[in-house]
Design a protein around this motif. Sequence first.
Motif, PDB file in Angstrom:
ATOM      1  N   MET A   1      36.716  35.507  45.760  1.00  0.00           N
ATOM      2  CA  MET A   1      36.773  36.467  44.669  1.00  0.00           C
ATOM      3  C   MET A   1      35.915  37.682  45.014  1.00  0.00           C
ATOM      4  O   MET A   1      34.990  37.600  45.823  1.00  0.00           O
ATOM      5  CB  MET A   1      36.263  35.834  43.376  1.00  0.00           C
ATOM      6  N   THR A   2      36.269  38.784  44.413  1.00  0.00           N
ATOM      7  CA  THR A   2      35.468  39.983  44.599  1.00  0.00           C
ATOM      8  C   THR A   2      34.880  40.423  43.272  1.00  0.00           C
ATOM      9  O   THR A   2      35.476  40.248  42.217  1.00  0.00           O
ATOM     10  CB  THR A   2      36.316  41.135  45.172  1.00  0.00           C
ATOM     11  N   ALA A   3      33.642  40.972  43.348  1.00  0.00           N
ATOM     12  CA  ALA A   3      32.997  41.473  42.136  1.00  0.00           C
ATOM     13  C   ALA A   3      33.138  42.985  42.032  1.00  0.00           C
ATOM     14  O   ALA A   3      32.545  43.608  41.162  1.00  0.00           O
ATOM     15  CB  ALA A   3      31.526  41.070  42.135  1.00  0.00           C
ATOM     16  N   ASP A   4      33.908  43.589  42.931  1.00  0.00           N
ATOM     17  CA  ASP A   4      34.049  45.032  42.980  1.00  0.00           C
ATOM     18  C   ASP A   4      35.049  45.490  41.926  1.00  0.00           C
ATOM     19  O   ASP A   4      36.222  45.129  41.971  1.00  0.00           O
ATOM     20  CB  ASP A   4      34.513  45.446  44.383  1.00  0.00           C
ATOM     21  N   ALA A   5      34.576  46.291  40.975  1.00  0.00           N
ATOM     22  CA  ALA A   5      35.463  46.768  39.915  1.00  0.00           C
ATOM     23  C   ALA A   5      36.126  48.089  40.260  1.00  0.00           C
ATOM     24  O   ALA A   5      36.973  48.563  39.500  1.00  0.00           O
ATOM     25  CB  ALA A   5      34.686  46.900  38.607  1.00  0.00           C
ATOM     26  N   VAL A  87      40.714  43.661  38.289  1.00  0.00           N
ATOM     27  CA  VAL A  87      41.851  43.586  37.371  1.00  0.00           C
ATOM     28  C   VAL A  87      41.407  43.928  35.954  1.00  0.00           C
ATOM     29  O   VAL A  87      42.121  44.612  35.214  1.00  0.00           O
ATOM     30  CB  VAL A  87      42.515  42.195  37.436  1.00  0.00           C
ATOM     31  N   ALA A  88      40.210  43.490  35.559  1.00  0.00           N
ATOM     32  CA  ALA A  88      39.702  43.861  34.237  1.00  0.00           C
ATOM     33  C   ALA A  88      39.538  45.371  34.126  1.00  0.00           C
ATOM     34  O   ALA A  88      39.882  45.975  33.098  1.00  0.00           O
ATOM     35  CB  ALA A  88      38.368  43.160  33.964  1.00  0.00           C
ATOM     36  N   ARG A 118      39.176  31.456  30.328  1.00  0.00           N
ATOM     37  CA  ARG A 118      37.759  31.772  30.535  1.00  0.00           C
ATOM     38  C   ARG A 118      37.552  33.204  31.036  1.00  0.00           C
ATOM     39  O   ARG A 118      36.443  33.729  30.968  1.00  0.00           O
ATOM     40  CB  ARG A 118      37.152  30.786  31.544  1.00  0.00           C
ATOM     41  N   PHE A 119      38.610  33.831  31.530  1.00  0.00           N
ATOM     42  CA  PHE A 119      38.483  35.179  32.090  1.00  0.00           C
ATOM     43  C   PHE A 119      38.651  36.199  30.960  1.00  0.00           C
ATOM     44  O   PHE A 119      39.623  36.945  30.900  1.00  0.00           O
ATOM     45  CB  PHE A 119      39.515  35.386  33.195  1.00  0.00           C
ATOM     46  N   THR A 120      37.688  36.221  30.082  1.00  0.00           N
ATOM     47  CA  THR A 120      37.823  36.978  28.838  1.00  0.00           C
ATOM     48  C   THR A 120      37.930  38.481  29.073  1.00  0.00           C
ATOM     49  O   THR A 120      38.630  39.180  28.330  1.00  0.00           O
ATOM     50  CB  THR A 120      36.652  36.673  27.905  1.00  0.00           C
ATOM     51  N   GLU A 121      37.240  39.001  30.088  1.00  0.00           N
ATOM     52  CA  GLU A 121      37.301  40.450  30.323  1.00  0.00           C
ATOM     53  C   GLU A 121      38.689  40.867  30.796  1.00  0.00           C
ATOM     54  O   GLU A 121      39.159  41.957  30.457  1.00  0.00           O
ATOM     55  CB  GLU A 121      36.232  40.870  31.328  1.00  0.00           C
ATOM     56  N   LEU A 123      41.542  39.104  30.053  1.00  0.00           N
ATOM     57  CA  LEU A 123      42.464  38.841  28.950  1.00  0.00           C
ATOM     58  C   LEU A 123      42.346  39.884  27.853  1.00  0.00           C
ATOM     59  O   LEU A 123      43.309  40.097  27.097  1.00  0.00           O
ATOM     60  CB  LEU A 123      42.214  37.448  28.383  1.00  0.00           C
ATOM     61  N   ALA A 124      41.196  40.560  27.770  1.00  0.00           N
ATOM     62  CA  ALA A 124      41.032  41.605  26.764  1.00  0.00           C
ATOM     63  C   ALA A 124      42.043  42.726  26.953  1.00  0.00           C
ATOM     64  O   ALA A 124      42.356  43.453  25.997  1.00  0.00           O
ATOM     65  CB  ALA A 124      39.612  42.162  26.810  1.00  0.00           C
ATOM     66  N   GLY A 125      42.583  42.880  28.157  1.00  0.00           N
ATOM     67  CA  GLY A 125      43.555  43.933  28.432  1.00  0.00           C
ATOM     68  C   GLY A 125      44.991  43.452  28.472  1.00  0.00           C
ATOM     69  O   GLY A 125      45.891  44.216  28.852  1.00  0.00           O
ATOM     70  N   CYS A 126      45.239  42.188  28.098  1.00  0.00           N
ATOM     71  CA  CYS A 126      46.579  41.605  28.184  1.00  0.00           C
ATOM     72  C   CYS A 126      47.182  41.415  26.792  1.00  0.00           C
ATOM     73  O   CYS A 126      46.480  41.069  25.843  1.00  0.00           O
ATOM     74  CB  CYS A 126      46.525  40.239  28.875  1.00  0.00           C
TER      75      CYS A 126
END
Length: 216
Positions: A1-5, A87-88, A118-121, A123-126
């Motif tokens: 996984m990457t933490a790069d936004a 993706v968020a 659990r990926f709430t950030e 899902l906030a955009g879906c």
Amino acid sequence: MTADADTIEISRLHHPVTVLGPGHRAGVWVQGCAIGCAGCLARDTWARRPDRAVAVRAVLDWLAGLPEPLDGVTVSGGEPLQQPAAVAALLAGVTAWRGDREIDVLLYTGYPWHRARRFTEVLAGCDAVVAGPYVARRNVGDPPLRGSTNQRIVPLTPLGRHRYGPAAPVPPRGLQATVSAGRIWLVGIPRAGDLDRVARGLAARDVHVEETSWET
């Protein structure tokens, strides 16, 4: 996984997509998936490809430049939840760009819903999520927008419930073909046997296929 936004590994972008959600849509396929479902149509999206990293802003600019009408954005892969920060950020940008227009966001994940939630950030955009791994032996019948009957469609917003809820006229499964740079791209969710039928149809027209994304 990457933490790069700020950057996201992209396999391909395509418009219009007419088989992964209602209406005319933009399709965003991320690159990289560690789930590796047997029988996956898009094995070419499994490997992580840092050379395909692009700015999230560039994907948003592509979306903003697409012609109307645009009914939705479908995000698939690869596995979007393995690039959660990027993706968020992308979906937050989509939310700001669409404003109050009825452009829905449908996300595909190979994670079962109890993990995906659990990926709430993200899902906030879906508006809706199709969740669950592809299971070839459960590719039976014709479940709309799903490759196997174990997968779930989960509406998350009023627009999602309107377009993807139990009473919604969800479009049937199908394949969409496009040709680019000598390659045939298949978009959609094949039924059992569809890929063999495509291969036979191409051979009957004397089209030689050197390799396929599901046999890479």
